[in-house]
Motif scaffolding. Structure first.
Motif, short mmCIF file in Angstrom:
data_model
loop_
_atom_site.label_atom_id
_atom_site.label_comp_id
_atom_site.label_asym_id
_atom_site.label_seq_id
_atom_site.Cartn_x
_atom_site.Cartn_y
_atom_site.Cartn_z
N UNK A 242 0.84 -1.19 0.00
CA UNK A 242 0.00 0.00 0.00
C UNK A 242 0.87 1.24 0.00
N UNK A 243 0.33 2.31 -0.54
CA UNK A 243 1.00 3.61 -0.56
C UNK A 243 0.02 4.65 -0.07
N UNK A 244 0.53 5.72 0.53
CA UNK A 244 -0.33 6.75 1.12
C UNK A 244 0.02 8.11 0.54
N UNK A 245 -1.01 8.90 0.29
CA UNK A 245 -0.81 10.26 -0.23
C UNK A 245 -1.77 11.22 0.47
N UNK A 246 -1.21 12.28 1.01
CA UNK A 246 -2.05 13.28 1.68
C UNK A 246 -2.53 14.37 0.73
N UNK A 247 -1.72 14.68 -0.29
CA UNK A 247 -2.11 15.71 -1.23
C UNK A 247 -1.04 15.98 -2.25
N UNK A 248 -1.34 16.92 -3.16
CA UNK A 248 -0.44 17.20 -4.27
C UNK A 248 0.91 17.74 -3.83
N UNK A 251 6.11 15.65 -0.83
CA UNK A 251 7.42 15.54 -1.46
C UNK A 251 7.78 14.08 -1.72
N UNK A 252 7.42 13.21 -0.78
CA UNK A 252 7.63 11.78 -0.92
C UNK A 252 6.37 11.06 -0.43
N UNK A 253 6.13 9.85 -0.96
CA UNK A 253 4.97 9.07 -0.55
C UNK A 253 5.45 7.78 0.11
N UNK A 254 4.99 7.50 1.35
CA UNK A 254 5.40 6.27 2.03
C UNK A 254 4.65 5.05 1.51
N UNK A 255 5.36 3.92 1.43
CA UNK A 255 4.72 2.64 1.10
C UNK A 255 5.31 1.56 2.00
N UNK A 256 4.67 0.41 2.03
CA UNK A 256 5.09 -0.64 2.98
C UNK A 256 5.64 -1.89 2.31
N UNK A 257 6.12 -1.77 1.07
CA UNK A 257 6.70 -2.93 0.39
C UNK A 257 8.15 -3.10 0.83
N UNK A 258 8.54 -4.33 1.14
CA UNK A 258 9.93 -4.61 1.48
C UNK A 258 10.80 -4.41 0.26
#
Length: 574
Positions: A242-248, A251-258
């Protein structure tokens, strides 16, 4: 790709996708001295008592093109080998499994490893015919090296071959990011950690590439996330998370893939397989990607990518120096560009006429050029090639058999009416497929019967009135085609009724060579200015006799092509 192509693996795809197999062979062998087609394979398989699939695999292995063949099919969504990673899709129903399978096959073809100094340093993906997208820190050793002392930069493509690359664009990683922090907001635009690498061979045309969206996908919240990467340089297949985005403004988007070393630069995709960005590294307890909306906002990035747009002038059949240079067909390509781009809506095709009817130079080759141009532009199309000779007495029946248009009205005795019925069928089928159907009429080696010639004239007239049909007529200089004719694209654009553009095949000039050399230099990023282009053209004909001081016979095409090719190789960036 370590799996071995076998006849058993190939057989179901030969049966299910014969046209795509033909396309793969045509693309792989374009401009090569050795030719391979399914027609030839099937004929020789029958003579040898072999299954066509067995003979095709033997031939591909003999020519060392099996890996490229498989990569081409995967680039078009056909999985020859069982897919690693997410073969069946996730357990829930949030992802369309068929789309998942198609995407997985294509991703196996457009992905690549980035190698620096003989060591795999990261992942990347083809994003245009000659551009590879990755993270800038993957090639940091190249960026930091003194000019002339850079370590070898290569990509390992899906065909397992290594291709030299060079940096076309790069924005560095900020030092704070090496410790897992974000770059300062005021410096984020200058430290995007993204790079475009340029390769000389247009692999993106062969194996497909990521379709970068004109407008980056806008969304917020959580999304299914797919990462195409090579952790520790290994081929482990697709990874899901999964990846998370707060808005445009993120600067970077966190994800949980190893991920691991070697994952950096790998492309990431959302739940609908839309491109979201490239994997960069760690962000606290998570991994992160550089979002594409940030990358696409950079003017220099867009300009660099645009420099590898589809060519308006085809300078070689496969876009590489391995093919002979194409000279003297500027008008042909201008007309095709106008049709493909829609800038001449009344232009419905070309009539290629020879100045010397005793010569066939350029006629048959025009079909190859048409096919190569349409492939390079990746536009929905189909080409039907129509051979003609004295044995053709009923053009409607002849065309029906070639085009598989379906049965004609057997109660209709009027040949003209049957031709119009056929044309309507072809146009309806092309419209339903949302493509242009190109009818290529070959020159008859020994002429036509008078009745067939009249039928051909009526057929051309009928085709010109259709929205989804285009026609190319090769030769037929003695035929009276009473249609609207244009001598150049400007006239075709001004025309108020459907028309054909007439191209005359004749001797070539220094200007013709210069156009080809410029197209080659631009495509290969040689950095040649007008003086170098003009010098190369003059050098290529220095020992060739000229007609009237300025023109050269087409029989010298190969000589000119060989000289220009060697000059390009001699001055190509290392």
């Amino acid at each position: 790709m370590t799996a071995v192509l076998t006849a058993d693996l190939l057989q179901p795809h030969l049966e299910a996708h014969p046209d795509l197999v033909d396309d793969a062979l045509a693309e792989l062998y374009a401009g090569q001295p050795v030719k391979l087609s399914m027609d030839a394979v099937e004929v020789n398989a029958g003579l040898l008592g072999l299954n066509p699939a067995d003979l095709l695999v033997l031939s591909l292995n003999k020519h060392q093109t099996a890996a490229k063949f498989v990569a081409f099919l995967q680039g078009h969504g056909i999985a020859i080998f069982p897919l690693t990673g997410l073969q069946a899709g996730p357990a829930d129903d949030t992802v369309d499994h068929q789309k998942m399978s198609d995407f997985a096959a294509r991703s196996q073809a457009f992905r690549c490893r980035i190698q620096v100094g003989g060591r795999v340093m990261g992942s990347g993906a083809l994003v245009s015919p000659r551009m590879v997208l990755t993270a800038a820190h993957v090639i940091q050793q190249v960026l930091d090296a003194a000019e002339g002392d850079e370590p070898a930069l290569e990509i390992i493509a899906s065909d397992t071959k290594r291709y030299p690359a060079r940096t076309a664009f790069a924005l560095p990683c900020h030092p704070d990011e090496h410790s897992g922090a974000l770059p300062p907001a005021t410096l984020a635009k200058a430290h995007m950690d993204v790079a475009l690498l340029r390769i000389d061979h247009p692999l993106g045309r062969l194996y497909g590439h990521i379709k970068l969206p004109d407008a980056p996908h806008e969304w917020t919240g959580h999304s299914r996330f797919f990462l195409v990467h090579f952790p520790s340089g290994a081929d482990t297949g697709l990874s899901i998370g999964e990846v998370t985005r707060q808005g445009a403004g993120d600067i970077r988007l966190p994800h949980n893939i190893a991920a691991a070393g070697g994952s950096s630069g790998g492309p990431g995709f959302g739940g609908d397989f839309q491109f979201l960005g490239i994997h960069q590294g760690r962000l606290g307890d998570f991994r992160r990607i550089v979002p594409y909306n940030q990358i696409a906002a950079n003017d220099d990035f867009r300009a660099t990518l645009q420099s590898d747009a589809p060519p308006r002038y085809l300078w070689s059949l496969d876009g590489s120096l391995d093919s002979h240079l194409i000279i003297g067909r500027a008008l042909f390509f201008d007309a095709l560009s106008a049709i493909v781009e829609g800038t001449a809506p009344q232009l419905r095709g070309l009539w290629i006429r020879r100045m010397r009817t005793d010569s066939v130079t350029g006629l048959s080759f025009s079909h190859t050029l048409l096919d190569g141009f349409l492939r390079a532009h990746d536009v929905p199309h189909r080409i039907v090639r129509v051979p003609m000779d004295l044995g053709v007495t009923d053009l409607a029946d002849h065309l029906q058999q070639i085009t598989d248009a379906g049965p004609l009205d057997t109660d209709e005795n009027d040949a003209d009416a049957r031709l119009h019925h056929l044309v309507d069928q072809l146009n309806s089928a092309a419209a339903a497929a949302d493509e242009l159907l190109w009818v290529y009429i070959d020159n008859p080696p020994a002429g036509l019967l008078a009745q067939t010639q009249v039928q051909l004239e009526h057929f051309v007239q009928a085709v010109l009135g259709q929205s989804h049909l285009r026609i190319v007529i090769a030769g037929y200089e003695t035929v009276g085609l009473h249609n609207a004719l244009s001598e150049n694209v400007a006239d075709a654009r001004r025309a108020n009724r459907p028309n054909l553009l007439v191209e005359h095949l004749a001797d070539f000039s220094l200007r013709d060579i210069e156009l080809s050399v410029k197209a080659m230099a631009d495509a290969l990023d040689l950095g040649w200015g007008p003086e170098m282009i003009a010098h190369t053209a003059r050098f290529a004909v220095r020992n060739i006799p000229a007609k009237f001081g300025t023109l050269y016979d087409p029989s010298h095409f190969r000589t000119v092509s060989d000289i220009v090719r060697e000059e390009a190789r001699r001055t190509m960036p290392s």
